[in-house]
Design a protein around this motif. Sequence first.
Motif, mmCIF file in Angstrom:
data_model
loop_
_atom_site.group_PDB
_atom_site.id
_atom_site.type_symbol
_atom_site.label_atom_id
_atom_site.label_comp_id
_atom_site.label_asym_id
_atom_site.label_seq_id
_atom_site.Cartn_x
_atom_site.Cartn_y
_atom_site.Cartn_z
ATOM 1 N N ALA A 18 39.607 46.325 39.281
ATOM 2 C CA ALA A 18 39.579 47.373 38.255
ATOM 3 C C ALA A 18 40.940 48.031 38.070
ATOM 4 N N GLY A 19 41.397 48.046 36.814
ATOM 5 C CA GLY A 19 42.607 48.754 36.436
ATOM 6 C C GLY A 19 43.922 48.125 36.854
ATOM 7 N N THR A 20 43.893 46.916 37.430
ATOM 8 C CA THR A 20 45.119 46.277 37.910
ATOM 9 C C THR A 20 45.436 45.048 37.071
ATOM 10 N N VAL A 55 33.067 47.567 29.714
ATOM 11 C CA VAL A 55 34.214 47.881 28.866
ATOM 12 C C VAL A 55 35.072 46.620 28.707
ATOM 13 N N VAL A 57 38.023 43.782 28.400
ATOM 14 C CA VAL A 57 39.193 43.440 29.198
ATOM 15 C C VAL A 57 40.375 43.214 28.253
ATOM 16 N N THR A 145 43.760 42.658 32.266
ATOM 17 C CA THR A 145 43.546 43.959 32.895
ATOM 18 C C THR A 145 42.126 44.380 32.587
ATOM 19 N N ALA A 146 41.294 44.458 33.617
ATOM 20 C CA ALA A 146 39.880 44.792 33.454
ATOM 21 C C ALA A 146 39.606 46.201 33.975
ATOM 22 N N PRO A 147 38.818 47.007 33.253
ATOM 23 C CA PRO A 147 38.459 48.339 33.723
ATOM 24 C C PRO A 147 37.548 48.310 34.956
ATOM 25 N N ALA A 148 36.841 47.195 35.146
ATOM 26 C CA ALA A 148 35.957 47.028 36.308
ATOM 27 C C ALA A 148 36.143 45.609 36.835
#
Length: 161
Positions: A18-20, A55, A57, A145-148
């Motif tokens: 997540a977020g990276t 959400v 990607v 980049t994925a939020p989860a």
Amino acid sequence: MAKSGYSITTEGAVTLTAGTPRTILGVKSGATTANHGVDLRKIRVGFNGTSASAVPVLIELCAATFATNAPGTQSTSVTVRQAYGRLAGTGFTGAKAWNASNEPTVLTVLEEFFLTPNGGLVLYDWALAEGPDSALGEGFALRCTAPAGVDVRGGLWFERT
């Protein structure tokens, strides 16, 4: 002029945190000599998410100089496969799943788009002579980049320039 085409895939799932931002797949031309570039023909990216409320990607197609962390450095090498054409020694190298703290450099975003991780899939083919091509000895990378957390698979198809 007869061309030869090649492909690489992630050869399995790459896990996103997540977020990276994470470079999931990359190809570099001319591993031993910088006498040709990469003419990108198509890309494929797909996710295995199952939540309809997930959400999207961010997917980025990047030109890559690979000034540091070329394919096989801080990443897992993948097999470059010839898809068509005459057999030619090319020196292409490919890799997947760069270490989050050791991304390849220098990356320049060429295209960016969002895709749902809920089983989302994109296949994109460039029309003849319209795909991006790299400088000699450089290549391309797919970064997500994925939020989860979610798993992703991808592929790049290319020719020698």
